[in-house]
Design a protein around this motif. Structure first.
Motif, PDB file in Angstrom:
ATOM      1  N   GLU A   1       0.801  -1.046  -0.219  1.00 17.89           N
ATOM      2  CA  GLU A   1      -0.110  -0.038   0.076  1.00 17.89           C
ATOM      3  C   GLU A   1       0.839   1.162  -0.056  1.00 17.89           C
ATOM      4  N   PRO A   2       0.704   1.857  -0.976  1.00 13.89           N
ATOM      5  CA  PRO A   2       1.509   3.352  -1.109  1.00 13.89           C
ATOM      6  C   PRO A   2       1.207   4.432   0.223  1.00 13.89           C
ATOM      7  N   MET A   3       2.267   4.912   0.631  1.00 12.01           N
ATOM      8  CA  MET A   3       2.169   5.921   1.451  1.00 12.01           C
ATOM      9  C   MET A   3       2.362   7.368   1.100  1.00 12.01           C
ATOM     10  N   SER A   4       1.642   8.212   1.692  1.00 11.17           N
ATOM     11  CA  SER A   4       1.558   9.711   1.281  1.00 11.17           C
ATOM     12  C   SER A   4       2.729  10.222   1.776  1.00 11.17           C
ATOM     13  N   LYS A   5       3.201  11.339   1.024  1.00 13.46           N
ATOM     14  CA  LYS A   5       4.369  11.957   1.557  1.00 13.46           C
ATOM     15  C   LYS A   5       4.199  12.582   2.675  1.00 13.46           C
ATOM     16  N   ARG A   6       2.968  13.054   3.236  1.00 10.07           N
ATOM     17  CA  ARG A   6       3.029  13.456   4.645  1.00 10.07           C
ATOM     18  C   ARG A   6       3.353  12.160   5.707  1.00 10.07           C
ATOM     19  N   GLN A   7       2.853  11.225   5.370  1.00 12.22           N
ATOM     20  CA  GLN A   7       3.238   9.868   6.280  1.00 12.22           C
ATOM     21  C   GLN A   7       4.534   9.544   6.187  1.00 12.22           C
ATOM     22  N   ARG A   8       5.353   9.517   4.924  1.00  8.68           N
ATOM     23  CA  ARG A   8       6.826   9.092   4.706  1.00  8.68           C
ATOM     24  C   ARG A   8       7.615  10.014   5.844  1.00  8.68           C
ATOM     25  N   LYS A   9       7.141  11.627   5.754  1.00  5.52           N
ATOM     26  CA  LYS A   9       7.892  12.517   6.599  1.00  5.52           C
ATOM     27  C   LYS A   9       7.644  12.243   7.835  1.00  5.52           C
ATOM     28  N   LYS A  10       6.423  11.932   8.300  1.00  9.44           N
ATOM     29  CA  LYS A  10       6.173  11.621   9.875  1.00  9.44           C
ATOM     30  C   LYS A  10       7.131  10.640  10.198  1.00  9.44           C
ATOM     31  N   LEU A  11       7.002   9.513   9.617  1.00  6.02           N
ATOM     32  CA  LEU A  11       7.770   8.180   9.686  1.00  6.02           C
ATOM     33  C   LEU A  11       9.357   8.734  10.058  1.00  6.02           C
ATOM     34  N   LEU A  12       9.704   9.487   9.173  1.00  5.01           N
ATOM     35  CA  LEU A  12      11.123   9.682   8.875  1.00  5.01           C
ATOM     36  C   LEU A  12      11.426  10.528  10.503  1.00  5.01           C
ATOM     37  N   ARG A  13      10.754  11.621  10.447  1.00  3.59           N
ATOM     38  CA  ARG A  13      10.867  12.225  11.751  1.00  3.59           C
ATOM     39  C   ARG A  13      10.961  11.500  13.028  1.00  3.59           C
ATOM     40  N   GLN A  14       9.859  10.594  13.165  1.00  2.12           N
ATOM     41  CA  GLN A  14       9.831   9.828  14.152  1.00  2.12           C
ATOM     42  C   GLN A  14      11.090   8.885  14.324  1.00  2.12           C
ATOM     43  N   LYS A  15      11.392   8.411  13.419  1.00  5.16           N
ATOM     44  CA  LYS A  15      12.602   7.276  13.427  1.00  5.16           C
ATOM     45  C   LYS A  15      13.977   8.168  13.699  1.00  5.16           C
ATOM     46  N   GLN A  16      13.915   9.407  13.327  1.00  7.16           N
ATOM     47  CA  GLN A  16      15.255  10.158  13.831  1.00  7.16           C
ATOM     48  C   GLN A  16      15.258  10.744  15.265  1.00  7.16           C
ATOM     49  N   TRP A  17      13.840  10.799  15.722  1.00 10.19           N
ATOM     50  CA  TRP A  17      13.827  11.235  16.981  1.00 10.19           C
ATOM     51  C   TRP A  17      14.117   9.882  17.809  1.00 10.19           C
ATOM     52  N   GLU A  18      13.752   9.031  17.614  1.00  6.46           N
ATOM     53  CA  GLU A  18      14.285   7.748  18.223  1.00  6.46           C
ATOM     54  C   GLU A  18      15.748   7.396  18.420  1.00  6.46           C
ATOM     55  N   GLU A  19      16.361   7.631  17.193  1.00  4.27           N
ATOM     56  CA  GLU A  19      17.689   7.657  17.145  1.00  4.27           C
ATOM     57  C   GLU A  19      18.416   8.601  17.788  1.00  4.27           C
ATOM     58  N   GLN A  20      17.826   9.792  17.957  1.00  5.34           N
ATOM     59  CA  GLN A  20      18.475  10.591  18.847  1.00  5.34           C
ATOM     60  C   GLN A  20      18.175  10.750  20.059  1.00  5.34           C
ATOM     61  N   LYS A  21      17.659   9.802  20.562  1.00  9.40           N
ATOM     62  CA  LYS A  21      17.160   9.849  21.951  1.00  9.40           C
ATOM     63  C   LYS A  21      18.419   9.595  23.017  1.00  9.40           C
ATOM     64  N   ASP A  22      19.324   8.672  22.830  1.00  8.31           N
ATOM     65  CA  ASP A  22      20.427   8.541  23.619  1.00  8.31           C
ATOM     66  C   ASP A  22      21.262   9.714  23.499  1.00  8.31           C
ATOM     67  N   LEU A  23      21.424  10.462  22.586  1.00  9.73           N
ATOM     68  CA  LEU A  23      22.105  11.609  22.239  1.00  9.73           C
ATOM     69  C   LEU A  23      21.427  12.778  23.291  1.00  9.73           C
ATOM     70  N   ARG A  24      20.145  12.999  23.270  1.00  7.78           N
ATOM     71  CA  ARG A  24      19.735  13.932  23.896  1.00  7.78           C
ATOM     72  C   ARG A  24      19.712  13.534  25.612  1.00  7.78           C
ATOM     73  N   ARG A  25      19.682  12.318  25.657  1.00  5.71           N
ATOM     74  CA  ARG A  25      19.750  12.087  27.100  1.00  5.71           C
ATOM     75  C   ARG A  25      21.130  12.226  27.814  1.00  5.71           C
ATOM     76  N   GLN A  26      22.354  11.914  26.862  1.00  4.61           N
ATOM     77  CA  GLN A  26      23.639  12.062  27.003  1.00  4.61           C
ATOM     78  C   GLN A  26      23.840  13.850  27.345  1.00  4.61           C
ATOM     79  N   LYS A  27      23.241  14.735  26.622  1.00  4.97           N
ATOM     80  CA  LYS A  27      23.499  16.132  26.611  1.00  4.97           C
ATOM     81  C   LYS A  27      22.827  16.492  28.037  1.00  4.97           C
ATOM     82  N   ARG A  28      21.598  16.074  28.331  1.00  6.85           N
ATOM     83  CA  ARG A  28      20.864  16.366  29.649  1.00  6.85           C
ATOM     84  C   ARG A  28      21.862  15.913  30.989  1.00  6.85           C
ATOM     85  N   LYS A  29      22.269  14.978  30.792  1.00  2.00           N
ATOM     86  CA  LYS A  29      23.307  14.185  31.882  1.00  2.00           C
ATOM     87  C   LYS A  29      24.383  15.241  31.913  1.00  2.00           C
TER      88      LYS A  29
END
Length: 128
Positions: A1-29
């Motif tokens: 099933e094809p994804m809309s451009k908006r859905q792809r962007k949303k998934l990409l942002r969510q993936k980046q957010w998850e990948e950068q979670k450890d980095l944000r945690r380290q910065k807070r520490k």
């Protein structure tokens, strides 16, 4: 099933957010550790303790005496006795914080006021 451009962007942002979670945690520490070190260096440099203790050392006692006569509490209703108790507490607390505290005395302390203070403020005996 094809994804809309908006859905792809949303998934990409969510993936980046998850990948950068450890980095944000380290910065807070790191930020917390930096603030902790700053507080420690500030306390070592001042060598005075906290502000409250420093303020207490600068206090110059006054020769004035404040006497609260409590002998009329038998003429008061309980509501007024409770208000008097609160006013005495406030006076005592403000006097302790003052740069020139007066000598604070309660006279004829008994009856309703003493009962009320014993019930609601067990620490009043340490005021002396």
């Amino acid at each position: 099933e094809p994804m809309s451009k908006r859905q792809r962007k949303k998934l990409l942002r969510q993936k980046q957010w998850e990948e950068q979670k450890d980095l944000r945690r380290q910065k807070r520490k790191e930020k917390r550790q930096k603030r902790k070190l700053e507080r420690q260096s500030k306390s070592y440099s001042s060598n005075e303790g906290n502000d409250r203790k420093r303020m207490r050392r600068e206090v110059v006692p006054s020769t004035l005496r404040l006497i609260v006569d409590c002998s009329f509490d038998d003429l008061m209703v309980l509501k007024d006795v409770k208000k008097l108790h609160k006013q005495i507490q406030r006076c005592y607390a403000e006097n302790r914080k003052a740069f020139h505290p007066v000598q604070f005395y309660l006279t004829s302390h008994g009856g309703q006021l003493k009962r009320n203070m014993n019930e609601n403020d067990k620490g009043w005996v340490n005021w002396k």
